[in-house]
Design an enzyme around this catalytic site. Structure first.
Site, PDB file in Angstrom:
ATOM      1  N   LYS A 188       6.272  -6.473 -10.630  1.00  0.00           N
ATOM      2  CA  LYS A 188       6.419  -5.367  -9.318  1.00  0.00           C
ATOM      3  C   LYS A 188       7.642  -5.757  -8.626  1.00  0.00           C
ATOM      4  O   LYS A 188       8.491  -4.838  -8.173  1.00  0.00           O
ATOM      5  CB  LYS A 188       5.025  -5.432  -8.671  1.00  0.00           C
ATOM      6  CG  LYS A 188       3.755  -4.846  -9.105  1.00  0.00           C
ATOM      7  CD  LYS A 188       2.816  -4.928  -8.694  1.00  0.00           C
ATOM      8  CE  LYS A 188       1.598  -4.209  -9.675  1.00  0.00           C
ATOM      9  NZ  LYS A 188      -0.019  -4.550  -8.892  1.00  0.00           N
ATOM     10  N   GLN A 210      -2.322  -7.884  -4.012  1.00  0.00           N
ATOM     11  CA  GLN A 210      -2.902  -8.051  -5.447  1.00  0.00           C
ATOM     12  C   GLN A 210      -4.270  -8.560  -5.394  1.00  0.00           C
ATOM     13  O   GLN A 210      -4.581  -9.499  -4.959  1.00  0.00           O
ATOM     14  CB  GLN A 210      -1.821  -8.977  -6.049  1.00  0.00           C
ATOM     15  CG  GLN A 210      -2.089  -9.233  -7.490  1.00  0.00           C
ATOM     16  CD  GLN A 210      -1.721  -7.796  -8.234  1.00  0.00           C
ATOM     17  OE1 GLN A 210      -0.770  -7.177  -7.798  1.00  0.00           O
ATOM     18  NE2 GLN A 210      -2.144  -7.600  -9.158  1.00  0.00           N
ATOM     19  N   ASP A 256      -1.070   1.240  -2.297  1.00  0.00           N
ATOM     20  CA  ASP A 256      -2.037   1.049  -3.346  1.00  0.00           C
ATOM     21  C   ASP A 256      -3.238   2.085  -3.399  1.00  0.00           C
ATOM     22  O   ASP A 256      -3.771   2.033  -4.336  1.00  0.00           O
ATOM     23  CB  ASP A 256      -2.637  -0.290  -3.395  1.00  0.00           C
ATOM     24  CG  ASP A 256      -2.118  -1.360  -4.574  1.00  0.00           C
ATOM     25  OD1 ASP A 256      -1.767  -0.589  -5.595  1.00  0.00           O
ATOM     26  OD2 ASP A 256      -2.179  -2.386  -4.553  1.00  0.00           O
TER      27      ASP A 256
HETATM   28  N1  GUN Z   1      -5.176  -5.848 -10.002  1.00  0.00           N
HETATM   29  C1  GUN Z   1      -5.122  -5.207 -11.014  1.00  0.00           C
HETATM   30  N2  GUN Z   1      -4.739  -3.865 -10.936  1.00  0.00           N
HETATM   31  C2  GUN Z   1      -4.020  -3.841  -9.569  1.00  0.00           C
HETATM   32  C3  GUN Z   1      -3.387  -2.848  -8.907  1.00  0.00           C
HETATM   33  O1  GUN Z   1      -2.973  -1.719  -9.517  1.00  0.00           O
HETATM   34  N3  GUN Z   1      -2.933  -3.189  -7.617  1.00  0.00           N
HETATM   35  C4  GUN Z   1      -3.332  -4.374  -7.132  1.00  0.00           C
HETATM   36  N4  GUN Z   1      -3.108  -4.275  -5.897  1.00  0.00           N
HETATM   37  N5  GUN Z   1      -4.114  -5.239  -7.645  1.00  0.00           N
HETATM   38  C5  GUN Z   1      -4.326  -5.057  -8.889  1.00  0.00           C
END
Ligand code: GUN
Length: 292
Positions: free
Chosen positions: A54, A98, A121
């Site tokens: 990311k 995350q 998110d």
């Molecule tokens: N863990 C697995 N997928 C995601 C996501 O799309 N965003 C976040 N923040 N954590 C994750």
């Protein structure tokens, strides 16, 4: 019938190029780039890898990004303070916590701490609630489900009145994608680990979203001929015939599904690149909202 492949990498690259041009304009107008703040707590290698990918994507499109990395023994207060620091930081327009968080951390108060304006998110309970309510719109929608919806639209799939079956009910994918499909006027069924006769239910589906986290769980024989299949799974399986000794497969058995479906995503190269791209898109939107 052999399915058309829905190429997530191609769509993601195109959208990322568009975002990169938008960032250039934004920087010219405002003198600073959009910024993403990342909170990573713990030692989950997959999470660390997602965060690296990311942040690399942020760099590619010209965003500023800043990570707060904490150990597996970090406390509730430390994680919430990291979120608060990003809430207060004017260089940061979007915040990503995350998931999963270490087991001693309660997820809900952390996600509630994220400023609604920076909830790129889309996991803040208010944004999730707005997504579920008729006639309301959240400020941001979660990245992976949004990526699924963009791929369905790119593939020309009719959503209105379609029978959509979502396999999996996680907060991150299954639940929000079901809500998004419902908002798009599909008739939605959610299947999960306790569902009986899943194959029969899936056979009614014009659209299948597989997000159950089990390698090659959905078989081609379950599908209605011509169905659109979006495979959200990324499962690592041993394969000694590869250099690394493993490879990634989805939640759908691709070899049998491709013979029956009308359109299908691949793993890798399907939903994965879209998840990152939708996060970038949300961060761009957050920065734009801040300046208008
Ligand atoms: N863990 C697995 N997928 C995601 C996501 O799309 N965003 C976040 N923040 N954590 C994750």
């Amino acid at each position: 019938m052999v399915a058309r492949i829905i190429d997530g990498k191609l769509v993601a690259d195109r959208i990322q190029d568009e975002i990169a041009s938008e960032v250039q304009q934004f920087v010219q107008q405002h003198g600073y780039p959009p910024g993403l703040g990342v909170v990573l707590a713990g030692d989950n290698p997959a999470s660390a890898q997602y965060v690296r990918m990311k942040r690399r994507a942020c760099e590619r499109v010209g965003f500023y990004s800043l990570a707060h990395t904490m150990t597996v023994s970090s406390t509730q207060a430390e994680v919430e303070d990291a979120v608060q620091a990003f809430n207060d930081d004017p260089r940061i327009h979007g915040i990503l916590v995350q998931l999963p968080l270490p087991k001693q951390i309660q997820e809900e108060p952390v996600l509630q701490r994220v400023s609604l304006d920076k909830d790129v998110d889309g996991f803040h309970p208010i944004n999730v609630g707005l997504l579920g309510m008729k006639g309301r719109e959240p400020l941001f929608t979660p990245a992976t489900p949004t990526g699924c919806m963009v791929l369905l639209r790119e593939a020309g799939v009719t959503l209105e009145g379609a029978n959509a079956v979502v396999i999996g009910r996680s907060n991150i994918v299954g639940l929000p994608v079901a809500l998004m499909l419902m908002k798009a006027n599909a008739t939605v069924t959610v299947c999960h680990s306790r569902t009986k006769n899943m194959a029969e239910i899936v056979r009614q589906a014009d659209i299948v979203i597989a997000a159950i986290g089990q390698p090659e769980y959905v078989k081609g024989s379950w599908l209605k001929p011509g169905a659109a299949v979006i495979d959200v799974g990324t499962n690592r399986i041993d394969d000694l015939s590869t250099d690394k000794g493993y490879r990634f497969v989805g939640d759908v058995e691709f070899s049998s599904a491709v013979e029956v479906a009308g359109a299908i995503t691949k793993v890798p190269g399907g939903v994965g690149p879209m998840t990152i791209t939708m996060l970038l898109q949300n961060t761009m939107k957050a920065a734009r909202r801040k300046v208008v």
